[in-house]
Enzyme design. Structure first.
Site: not given
Ligand code: SIN
Length: 482
Positions: A250, A284
């Protein structure tokens, strides 16, 4: 919770290892050293493998029902200590206390979610003929190596561990060297809740490279899960590929945020501010490129600046703080450099907040790029990459087609957002925008029940949802002649 009451080291082979050399943990707001934690070594890693192998057997013996109950007990223990946990997150990570409370609730949701999924990881009997039983089952992949980031030191720990445990995998986890205290406290509550000690090995070290080299090379580790930068993710992936390890990565995002002329502009501003200031932009899925239709850009920018002008930055421990410091001085200097570069390349500085007393505070900043043909800002945007801070960079567009090209002008593909009230356009956005997650008229898109993850340089694999459990399992087919 008193930090000096925490075992300030690694948890390996059923015990805390707190002697030996250490490294300092700082409060990002004040710069004060709040703890020294001992680092672990190669010999500890070897002990961790032996214990994690025992952990696999214990988790297998518990069976899905036992693992589900053990996860619930962990969630209960965390809930009972949620305020202490939130304060610890704020102390070592810097985010406002209200956000830390939100992170605690968010992480516990994952544990409860995977407690439910553990007992619903159904297999199949394929009814092909009368002479065989074709059985399809999900088995745990084995020992998992996990590397968690500093931006959500609890929620990412909980998201990875609860899925792995639900599937029956033991875990060797290294938290970020910026935020090991949260991981230590949460491991302690895991053990106090009665979870099998061999299921978790917590490796505390500031030598991330050595850990990465070991975890990718060690044949007993079947899978690696990592949340962090694309740069490090690529390095881990290249090293692990030769070992055929399962990977979940990720990585960075570069989220576009599209505002169309038919949008509710107030809702778009509120959504943008919520996404961009969450954790001071150190997320993110934070909006990275703001792409607004020319005809509404003036209204949008003016409302945005009015909203930002009343935000209060300061110490995360203060109940009224809305934006905390960045994680460290290096992060501030990196953003400063990118903002200067953007201005030198033609961006206009529309707004900048005053600085607070903290050395690690980066003021909320709004930049606008001059209207231009699609593609002309590409080099600048590429060199900035992810802001990972409270910087709002605005571009404008004329046509929908142009906005889609701008949105997809990125090597990353984690999240994207769009504000529009045109339902046909929503369908076009869904089929054109290349990201793993899309928010339409919404920027708070994460929750335990949905698959979190990206495409392209944002990595692969999914966390949360039933897909999150599959990432820790392999499918086994058995043909039994009957
Ligand atoms: C992240 O920034 O890595 C996680 C954000 C989220 O789970 O919403």
């Amino acid at each position: 919770m008193k930090i000096d009451k925490l075992p300030l080291g690694s948890f390996i082979a059923g015990g805390w290892r707190t002697s030996g050399d250490g490294f300092a943990i700082q409060d990002p707001y004040s710069g004060e050293i709040i703890a020294n934690v001992s680092r672990c070594f190669q010999s500890d890693y070897e002990d961790a493998i032996v214990s994690a192998n025992r952990g696999l057997k214990v988790l297998d013996a518990l069976a899905p029902k036992g693992r589900s109950e053990a996860l619930l007990a962990w969630a209960d223990a965390l809930e009972a200590n949620s305020e202490d946990l939130a304060r610890l997150i704020t102390k070592e990570q810097g985010k406002p206390i209200k956000e830390s409370r939100g992170e605690v609730a968010y992480g516990i949701d994952y544990i409860r979610w995977f407690s439910g999924e553990a007992i619903r990881h159904y297999g199949q009997i394929v009814p092909l003929d009368n002479h065989h039983q074709h059985r399809v089952e999900h088995r745990p992949v084995g020992i998992v190596g996990a590397i968690t980031p500093w931006n959500f030191p609890f929620a990412m720990f909980a998201r990875k561990l609860s899925a792995a445990f639900a599937a029956g995998c033991s875990v060797i986890l290294k938290p970020s060297e910026e935020t090991p205290l949260t991981a230590i406290a949460v491991t302690q509550w895991l053990l106090e809740s009665g979870f099998p000690a061999d299921a978790i090995q917590l490796c505390i070290t500031d030598d991330a490279e050595s850990f990465g080299e070991w975890v990718t090379r060690e044949p007993a580790i079947a899978k690696l899960t990592f949340t962090g930068s694309t740069h490090v993710g690529r390095w881990l992936n290249e090293r692990a590929a030769g070992q055929f390890k399962r990977m979940s990565l990720e990585l960075g995002g570069d989220a576009p945020f599209l505002v169309f002329s038919d949008a509710d502009i107030d809702a778009a501003v509120a959504g943008l501010v919520g996404s961009k200031l969450r954790n001071a932009g150190q997320t993110c899925i934070s909006v990275n490129r703001i792409i607004v239709q020319q005809s509404v850009s003036e209204e949008f920018v003016s409302k945005l600046i009015s909203e930002l002008a009343i935000k209060s930055s300061g110490s995360g421990s203060d109940e009224t703080t809305e934006v905390g410091p960045l994680i460290n001085r290096k992060a501030v200097l990196r953003i400063e450099q990118h903002v200067n570069h953007a201005i030198a390349s033609g961006a206009e500085l529309l707004f900048q907040e005053e600085r607070t007393a903290s050395n690690n505070h980066y003021p909320i900043t709004v930049l606008q790029l001059p209207p231009n043909n699609v593609g002309q800002h590409e080099a600048l945007l590429k060199s900035v990459g992810e802001w990972f801070g409270p910087v709002f960079m605005i571009q404008t567009f004329e046509t929908e087609a142009e906005s889609f090209v701008m949105a997809n002008q990125s090597q990353h593909g984690l999240a994207a957002y769009a504000f529009t009230n045109d339902y046909q356009r929503i369908e076009r956005i869904r089929s054109t925008i290349q990201t793993g997650m899309i928010g339409i008229n919404e920027t708070a898109i994460s929750n335990a029940a949905v698959p979190f993850g990206g495409i392209k340089c944002s990595g692969f694999g999914r966390e949360g949802s039933s897909e999150g459990l599959k990432d820790y399992s392999y499918t086994q087919y058995t043909n039994v002649r009957v």
